[in-house]
Design an enzyme around this catalytic site. Sequence first.
Site, PDB file in Angstrom:
ATOM      1  CG  ASP A  35      -1.890   0.837   1.296  1.00 14.55           C
ATOM      2  OD1 ASP A  35      -2.134   1.701   1.963  1.00 14.55           O
ATOM      3  OD2 ASP A  35      -1.625   2.157   0.440  1.00 14.55           O
ATOM      4  CB  SER A 199      -2.477  15.741 -12.482  1.00 17.34           C
ATOM      5  OG  SER A 199      -3.391  15.718 -14.085  1.00 17.34           O
TER       6      SER A 199
HETATM    7  C1  LIG Z   1     -10.633   6.104  -0.117  1.00 16.64           C
HETATM    8  S1  LIG Z   1      -9.453   5.117   0.373  1.00 16.64           S
HETATM    9  C2  LIG Z   1     -10.105   3.631   0.223  1.00 16.64           C
HETATM   10  C3  LIG Z   1      -8.984   2.072   0.082  1.00 16.64           C
HETATM   11  N1  LIG Z   1      -9.962   1.586  -0.051  1.00 16.64           N
HETATM   12  C4  LIG Z   1     -10.128   0.713  -0.881  1.00 16.64           C
HETATM   13  O1  LIG Z   1      -9.828   1.102  -2.349  1.00 16.64           O
HETATM   14  C5  LIG Z   1     -10.976  -0.752  -0.749  1.00 16.64           C
HETATM   15  C6  LIG Z   1      -9.950  -1.812  -1.137  1.00 16.64           C
HETATM   16  C7  LIG Z   1      -9.939  -3.037  -0.943  1.00 16.64           C
HETATM   17  C8  LIG Z   1     -10.919  -3.917  -1.765  1.00 16.64           C
HETATM   18  C9  LIG Z   1     -11.779  -5.178  -1.536  1.00 16.64           C
HETATM   19  C10 LIG Z   1     -11.340  -4.916   0.014  1.00 16.64           C
HETATM   20  C11 LIG Z   1     -10.907  -4.543   1.269  1.00 16.64           C
HETATM   21  C12 LIG Z   1     -10.487  -3.289   0.524  1.00 16.64           C
HETATM   22  O2  LIG Z   1     -11.800  -1.055  -1.912  1.00 16.64           O
HETATM   23  C13 LIG Z   1     -12.915  -0.747  -2.414  1.00 16.64           C
HETATM   24  O3  LIG Z   1     -13.184   0.532  -1.416  1.00 16.64           O
HETATM   25  N2  LIG Z   1     -13.711  -0.409  -2.797  1.00 16.64           N
HETATM   26  C14 LIG Z   1     -13.063  -1.662  -3.889  1.00 16.64           C
HETATM   27  C15 LIG Z   1     -14.441  -2.058  -4.279  1.00 16.64           C
HETATM   28  C16 LIG Z   1     -15.695  -0.959  -4.628  1.00 16.64           C
HETATM   29  N3  LIG Z   1     -16.831  -1.893  -5.153  1.00 16.64           N
HETATM   30  C17 LIG Z   1     -16.065  -0.218  -4.321  1.00 16.64           C
HETATM   31  C18 LIG Z   1     -14.989   0.914  -3.482  1.00 16.64           C
HETATM   32  C19 LIG Z   1      -8.673   2.854   1.025  1.00 16.64           C
HETATM   33  O4  LIG Z   1      -8.665   2.861   2.655  1.00 16.64           O
HETATM   34  N4  LIG Z   1      -7.087   1.742   0.595  1.00 16.64           N
HETATM   35  C20 LIG Z   1      -6.012   2.049   2.160  1.00 16.64           C
HETATM   36  C21 LIG Z   1      -5.061   0.616   1.663  1.00 16.64           C
HETATM   37  C22 LIG Z   1      -6.096  -0.121   1.735  1.00 16.64           C
HETATM   38  C23 LIG Z   1      -6.939  -0.338   3.020  1.00 16.64           C
HETATM   39  C24 LIG Z   1      -7.877  -1.173   3.885  1.00 16.64           C
HETATM   40  C25 LIG Z   1      -7.129  -2.409   3.209  1.00 16.64           C
HETATM   41  C26 LIG Z   1      -6.407  -2.961   1.771  1.00 16.64           C
HETATM   42  C27 LIG Z   1      -5.887  -1.363   1.655  1.00 16.64           C
HETATM   43  C28 LIG Z   1      -5.306   2.786   1.742  1.00 16.64           C
HETATM   44  O5  LIG Z   1      -4.576   3.621   0.253  1.00 16.64           O
HETATM   45  C29 LIG Z   1      -5.765   4.723   1.574  1.00 16.64           C
HETATM   46  N5  LIG Z   1      -5.274   5.958   2.246  1.00 16.64           N
HETATM   47  C30 LIG Z   1      -4.234   6.483   1.739  1.00 16.64           C
HETATM   48  C31 LIG Z   1      -3.643   7.842   1.691  1.00 16.64           C
HETATM   49  C32 LIG Z   1      -4.428   8.001   2.964  1.00 16.64           C
HETATM   50  C33 LIG Z   1      -4.936   7.229   4.338  1.00 16.64           C
HETATM   51  C34 LIG Z   1      -5.314   6.062   3.645  1.00 16.64           C
HETATM   52  O6  LIG Z   1      -6.274   5.374   4.391  1.00 16.64           O
END
Ligand SMILES: CSC[C@H](NC(=O)[C@H](Cc1ccccc1)OC(=O)N1CCC(N)CC1)C(=O)N[C@@H](CC1CCCCC1)[C@@H](O)Cn1ccccc1=O
Length: 327
Positions: A35, A199
Amino acid sequence: QTGSAPNHPSDSEDDEYITNVSIGTPAQVLPLDFDTGSSDLWVFSSETPSSSARGHTIYTPSKSSTSKKVSGASWSITYGDNSSSSGDVYTDTVTIGGFSVTGQAVESATKVSTQFVQDTSNSGLVGLALDSGNTVKPTKQKTWFSNASSHLAQPVFTADLNHQADGSYNFGFIDTTLASGPITYVPISTGNGFWEFTSASYAIGGGSSKKHSTDGIADTGTTLLLLDDTIVDAYYNQVESAQYDDSQEGYTFDCSEDLPSFSFAVGSSTITVPGSLINFAPVDGNTCFGGLQSDDGIGISIFGDVAIKAALVVFDLGNKRLGWAQK
Ligand SMILES: CSC[C@H](NC(=O)[C@H](Cc1ccccc1)OC(=O)N1CCC(N)CC1)C(=O)N[C@@H](CC1CCCCC1)[C@@H](O)Cn1ccccc1=O
């Protein structure tokens, strides 16, 4: 010295990208989600309640001859999607793609939120953002890449993520054969601890480029491409069957529609995300969910996996810059 590790999509939707990581002596191999949006390396472990750890591979520090507990240290993190985890801290040898870092902080989860319990595709995360974002108290710990960078041939790593196919995370070298076009570099602003860049414009399909300054981060841990509402609305205005679906909390459209591409400026170049990558996943019947969605005004845009899949991305810590090359 260099390292090269394959990654693969976690499921048929490319929700996450998983890489096997070796921890301890003898090696305990865990599937982890790299990540670039966070800065903690944490794992499911022998300290995670067994009901929560079911279905996950765990790290057992007591079985590793090179593990050391960091006394008095703890960590706690909440992500953008409101998932969270916390626990205590060990150091151990962590090997990625054949490159070993000794004394790496391995954060052991004593608590994980429901999303992590249910998501058995990963047994934790490898944070690859800047060290300043690490949550360990009382003494912040360094990321694996930060610890590795002084020993790598070059203080760089690249992300090559692909739709429904293997890709790679390479450390210490840039394999330009992974790209079809030249690498364009832009400076990062390090204040927030992310791989953050600006960007200057975007274009939809073959349309003219529109000046619009986007302050965003390159984030392998976020599935989608999350941009300002004005850009997202303009894009789906070009998709005849698109509508905003409150239950799905995003734009959906008829799966059979041909989606326009989306291009964003990187310095004097542009990266084009093909429409096929923006047709993210079916939600039901022949309705599909878009890979480009709103950043909900969280104040920063997120170039997540949907954007990264279209490029070879170079994370250059040495020169504090980000490189993008069309794939
Ligand atoms: C608006 S940040 C939303 C983002 N989490 C997602 O992108 C999740 C990923 C996911 C997919 C499938 C199962 C479980 C998790 O997926 C969705 O939210 N999805 C995908 C599926 C879609 N149908 C709906 C929308 C997110 O917190 N990322 C963080 C890392 C993630 C955390 C959860 C586990 C996987 C890694 C991170 O880099 C985001 N960050 C970035 C900068 C500062 C803080 C922060 O925290």
